[in-house]
Design an enzyme around this catalytic site. Sequence first.
Site, PDB file in Angstrom:
ATOM      1  N   ALA A 220       0.836  -1.205   0.000  1.00 28.14           N
ATOM      2  CA  ALA A 220       0.000   0.000   0.000  1.00 28.14           C
ATOM      3  C   ALA A 220       0.867   1.250   0.000  1.00 28.14           C
ATOM      4  O   ALA A 220       1.322   1.706   1.059  1.00 28.14           O
ATOM      5  CB  ALA A 220      -0.943  -0.033   1.202  1.00 28.14           C
TER       6      ALA A 220
ATOM      7  N   PRO B 113      -4.857   8.732  -2.916  1.00 28.20           N
ATOM      8  CA  PRO B 113      -5.688   9.531  -3.820  1.00 28.20           C
ATOM      9  C   PRO B 113      -4.940  10.750  -4.372  1.00 28.20           C
ATOM     10  O   PRO B 113      -5.150  11.142  -5.509  1.00 28.20           O
ATOM     11  CB  PRO B 113      -6.869   9.942  -2.935  1.00 28.20           C
ATOM     12  CG  PRO B 113      -6.963   8.835  -1.913  1.00 28.20           C
ATOM     13  CD  PRO B 113      -5.561   8.388  -1.659  1.00 28.20           C
TER      14      PRO B 113
ATOM     15  N   GLU C 286       9.317  -5.044  -8.595  1.00 26.85           N
ATOM     16  CA  GLU C 286       7.959  -4.851  -9.112  1.00 26.85           C
ATOM     17  C   GLU C 286       8.005  -4.529 -10.613  1.00 26.85           C
ATOM     18  O   GLU C 286       7.240  -5.066 -11.411  1.00 26.85           O
ATOM     19  CB  GLU C 286       7.319  -3.699  -8.329  1.00 26.85           C
ATOM     20  CG  GLU C 286       5.909  -3.401  -8.755  1.00 26.85           C
ATOM     21  CD  GLU C 286       5.190  -2.429  -7.795  1.00 26.85           C
ATOM     22  OE1 GLU C 286       5.758  -2.075  -6.739  1.00 26.85           O
ATOM     23  OE2 GLU C 286       4.061  -2.035  -8.122  1.00 26.85           O
TER      24      GLU C 286
END
Length: 382
Positions: free
Chosen positions: A128, A132, A245
């Site tokens: 996480a 926003p 990633e």
Amino acid sequence: MPVAFEPFTEDHQAFRRMVRQFCERELAPHARAWDEAGAFPRELFPRFGELGLFGIRHPVAWGGSGLDYWSVVAYVEELARSRSAGLAMAMLVQGEMATPVIADLGTDEQKREFLLPALRGEKVAALAVSEPDAGSDVAAIRTTARRDGGDLVVNGAKTWITNGTRADVLTLAVRTGEEGHGGLSLMTFPTDVKGFTVSKKLDKIGNHASDTALLFFEDCRVPRRFLLGEENQGFVHLMQNFQGERLAAALTAIAAMDLMLEDTVGYGRDRRAFGRPIVSMQVWRHKLAEHRSAQEAARWLTYRAADLFNRGEPAQKEISMAKLFACDLAQRVAYDCMQLHGGMGYVIENDVARAWRDVRVLTIAGGTSEIMKEIVAKLEGL
Ligand SMILES: Cc1cc2nc3c(=O)[nH]c(=O)nc-3n(C[C@H](O)[C@H](O)[C@H](O)COP(=O)(O)OP(=O)(O)OC[C@H]3O[C@@H](n4cnc5c(N)ncnc54)[C@H](O)[C@@H]3O)c2cc1C
């Protein structure tokens, strides 16, 4: 004297065969149903754990297999054979994105509490970072973790979080200090803490089988020992974690192209127009030859980055180049593969239609193509 570069040993190939067989037999037959349902069964997490697919490069002491990165390359490439890009993304988050940083920086206590059960697939893990108001601009993260005695009190919101609706543990980026990149930290965060809520599951264009969530934290109190690594060094740790990633994203793009091109050639051989197979028309032969050549270039650019990563050498430029090149290329390949299928390419029941939707995320998640260009330009001294 130059030597031939063949990264895959017999052991890697045996592992690759095992993953392919598992994906083709146990996963691919359900891919369309999971896409339609918007989820895959949670039981697949322990199944992946049992097969050792979350712990490939993780330490043996914590339930991993302690293998090299080429085993991960083989795994990511074969995972595409599940034909469920959503499931693949969820599983890669679990084994290759949310947990490596716990293995690298976690205390024994954190490894026992979070890493071990995540590698077994008993706990679902998520990474996480995005918020926003802070995606590409990671240094702008606003979720805070304020010290209060021996605790941290977390407040804020995270969004686009893969595995977010069913995660038991988050690898969470928080602000513990000053503004900018110098005030960020990473921490492990169990989601059964009071004040944590999954606000909603986001409805996406593709990768439907994976859940992507908006999360809220309101006065969530966790022990300070959940900090990962050094306080206020989170930005550096995150940038390191992004490398795995982004490599996984480049490999995913290459594997997706493989499958799309394979399917397209098969379809083009069977489908006839004007008295001959479509694939025999020069425009398509050339287009497919062009894409195969570019895909091969993407593969070896990515293997070059993987080789540096595997040897623990600096690879940020090569990894950023690989993600940029492979993920952008996958968009053009998907477009043409769909086009060769004609009307069939526009029908969701067709794998190429799903692939066209699914690859779209690759130039966005894990760092956009524009951010990859920024990194490459900076490292090229531009
Ligand atoms: C399906 C999906 C799954 C995801 N999973 C996760 C997850 O598990 N965990 C997680 O933390 N995040 C996740 N993300 C978030 C993802 O990493 C971000 O969406 C991504 O980093 C971009 O951030 P943003 O959406 O806020 O876009 P923004 O940062 O708002 O960017 C918008 C546009 O502006 C461009 N832009 C921004 N800065 C620059 C610049 N300096 N120069 C040029 N152009 C620029 C971007 O390239 C982009 O085109 C996921 C996203 C998706 C779509």
